[in-house]
Design an enzyme around this catalytic site. Structure first.
Site, PDB file in Angstrom:
ATOM      1  N   GLY A  14       0.726  -1.178  -0.029  1.00 31.72           N
ATOM      2  CA  GLY A  14      -0.037  -0.041  -0.008  1.00 31.72           C
ATOM      3  C   GLY A  14       0.834   1.283   0.049  1.00 31.72           C
ATOM      4  O   GLY A  14       0.566   2.410   0.483  1.00 31.72           O
ATOM      5  N   GLY A  15       1.932   1.234  -0.634  1.00 27.77           N
ATOM      6  CA  GLY A  15       3.148   2.117  -0.470  1.00 27.77           C
ATOM      7  C   GLY A  15       2.751   3.520  -1.438  1.00 27.77           C
ATOM      8  O   GLY A  15       3.397   4.433  -1.051  1.00 27.77           O
ATOM      9  N   SER A  16       1.525   3.285  -2.344  1.00 30.82           N
ATOM     10  CA  SER A  16       1.302   4.582  -2.786  1.00 30.82           C
ATOM     11  C   SER A  16      -0.091   5.319  -2.109  1.00 30.82           C
ATOM     12  O   SER A  16      -0.413   6.311  -2.708  1.00 30.82           O
ATOM     13  CB  SER A  16       0.847   4.184  -4.348  1.00 30.82           C
ATOM     14  N   GLY A  17      -0.432   4.757  -1.093  1.00 31.49           N
ATOM     15  CA  GLY A  17      -1.952   5.273  -0.429  1.00 31.49           C
ATOM     16  C   GLY A  17      -1.501   6.448   0.395  1.00 31.49           C
ATOM     17  O   GLY A  17      -0.076   6.944   0.459  1.00 31.49           O
ATOM     18  N   GLY A  20       1.100   5.161   3.284  1.00 35.66           N
ATOM     19  CA  GLY A  20       2.528   4.910   2.694  1.00 35.66           C
ATOM     20  C   GLY A  20       3.120   5.998   1.972  1.00 35.66           C
ATOM     21  O   GLY A  20       4.381   6.181   2.175  1.00 35.66           O
ATOM     22  N   TYR A 143     -15.473  -5.144   6.531  1.00 36.71           N
ATOM     23  CA  TYR A 143     -14.017  -4.624   6.790  1.00 36.71           C
ATOM     24  C   TYR A 143     -13.599  -4.924   8.103  1.00 36.71           C
ATOM     25  O   TYR A 143     -12.318  -5.512   8.429  1.00 36.71           O
ATOM     26  CB  TYR A 143     -13.911  -3.162   6.320  1.00 36.71           C
ATOM     27  N   LYS A 147     -10.309  -7.075   9.409  1.00 36.00           N
ATOM     28  CA  LYS A 147      -9.004  -6.470   9.831  1.00 36.00           C
ATOM     29  C   LYS A 147      -8.884  -7.104  11.362  1.00 36.00           C
ATOM     30  O   LYS A 147      -7.581  -7.289  11.718  1.00 36.00           O
ATOM     31  CB  LYS A 147      -9.230  -4.877  10.025  1.00 36.00           C
ATOM     32  N   TRP A 238     -23.080  15.223   4.461  1.00 36.45           N
ATOM     33  CA  TRP A 238     -23.774  14.151   4.513  1.00 36.45           C
ATOM     34  C   TRP A 238     -23.898  13.743   6.253  1.00 36.45           C
ATOM     35  O   TRP A 238     -22.971  13.739   6.867  1.00 36.45           O
ATOM     36  CB  TRP A 238     -23.568  12.983   3.967  1.00 36.45           C
ATOM     37  N   ARG A 245     -15.056  12.411  16.241  1.00 36.64           N
ATOM     38  CA  ARG A 245     -13.918  11.455  15.670  1.00 36.64           C
ATOM     39  C   ARG A 245     -12.331  11.920  16.151  1.00 36.64           C
ATOM     40  O   ARG A 245     -12.211  13.347  16.593  1.00 36.64           O
ATOM     41  CB  ARG A 245     -13.681  11.296  14.138  1.00 36.64           C
TER      42      ARG A 245
END
Length: 351
Positions: A14-17, A20, A143, A147, A238, A245
């Site tokens: 996931g290095g391009s996220g 990452g 999800y 995880k 929305w 959070r």
């Protein structure tokens, strides 16, 4: 005390996220150490849902360490729509990565979890001991359970894998396969040039956390194409804006990931989060973006859309026990830097 350093080849899936890219920047800016070789890969390098491709990637790179970020991700409404897909794809990805790491003799795997994996019905603040105390919120059921299974697989690996030579005869069994939980993220200015998305990303600039959506392209268009920023335009968020959070800046999270890789030796998860006192409502987050963008149009909240989970307040007490002096980037400063970068890079961003 961490494990012996020596020569390390660190594979980041996931290095391009978002995370990452943040790790790439932090390493490039001086956090990398002599003897460390960092390898960042994305879905272009291998489809990690495919066992054969994953195995081939690990055999090619031969990593001594792995930071596992790759996942099928999305916001609240995508999770609701594709709960089964989120379960199946993430289970495949996680099992392929962890098993391939075992097969090539990787010494340590650090996997990224999320605070959404914790039980929906619980007491607050949540901590690392509570992951499996009840079902997660129905909106991201697939999800979340996928995880959670990383934690299960880590514990199984810790019990049955052979003792690495560097630990000595009296060392614990298996490689240190640490997992962690991290809350909602902010993008950071230097990240992902040409890769920001304006529709499904979990960045504040686009979604203001996984519990809402805002019509961000309207804001950006208003800022860039009207005489006064935002004049005459409307921004619809929305949900009611009431859910709360904890947001962590991606560069802060990157630094913490690197610390976990080098120094954290427990198989038990660790929450990487700002403190409980830094929790903000979605309405406050939206207002921070409006202020940072100098947006002067109308802001409305569409209460016909789901709010998702109301809160998932996490304790960072365990982290503070290790790093009492770690300084998190203040929320409004992070939003301001993020929005400045987003405005400057909007034309190149992925729409």
């Amino acid at each position: 005390m961490g494990e012996p350093q020596g020569s390390m080849r660190i594979l980041v899936t996931g290095g391009s996220g978002l995370v990452g890219r943040a790790i790439q920047k932090v390493v490039a800016d001086g956090a990398g150490l002599p003897g460390e070789e960092w390898v960042f890969v994305s879905s272009k390098d291998a489809d990690l849902t495919d066992a054969a491709q994953t195995k081939a990637l690990f055999q090619k790179v031969q990593p001594t360490h792995v930071i596992h970020l790759a996942a099928m991700v999305g916001g609240l409404f995508r999770n609701i729509k594709y709960n089964l897909d989120f379960w199946r794809k993430n289970v495949h990805i996680n099992d392929n990565v962890l098993h391939s790491a075992f097969e090539v003799g990787t010494r340590k795997v650090v996997s990224c979890l999320s605070t959404c994996i914790f039980p929906d019905k619980t007491t607050y603040p949540i901590d690392e001991t509570m992951i499996h105390n009840g079902p997660p919120h129905s909106s991201n059921f697939g999800y979340s359970y996928a995880k959670r299974m990383i934690d299960v697989q880590n514990r199984c690996s810790f019990l049955v894998l052979p003792r690495p030579p560097w630990r000595g005869e009296d060392g614990p069994l298996g490689p240190t396969s640490s997992s962690m939980a991290a809350p909602s993220l902010l993008s950071s200015p230097p990240m992902s040039s040409g890769r920001t998305t304006t529709s499904t990303s979990k960045m504040v600039t686009c979604c203001l956390d996984s519990s809402i959506r805002c019509t961000w392209p309207r804001v950006s268009e208003a800022v860039q194409h009207t005489p006064g920023p935002g004049n005459g335009s409307a921004l619809t968020v929305w949900g009611t804006g009431k859910p709360r959070r904890q947001f962590i800046y991606s560069l802060d999270l990157a630094r913490l990931f690197i610390w976990v890789l080098r120094e954290y030796s427990e198989v038990e998860p660790i929450i990487l989060s700002v403190g409980e006192e830094d929790e903000v409502s979605i309405k406050e987050a939206a207002e921070a973006v409006v202020e940072a963008m100098d947006f002067r149009g109308e802001v409305t909240f569409d209460s016909t859309k789901s709010d998702g989970q109301y809160k998932k307040t996490a304790s960072n007490g365990k982290l503070r026990g290790y790093l009492p002096d770690f300084r998190f980037t203040p929320f409004k400063q992070a939003v301001k830097e993020t929005c400045a970068w987003f405005t400057d890079n909007y034309e190149q961003a992925r729409k």
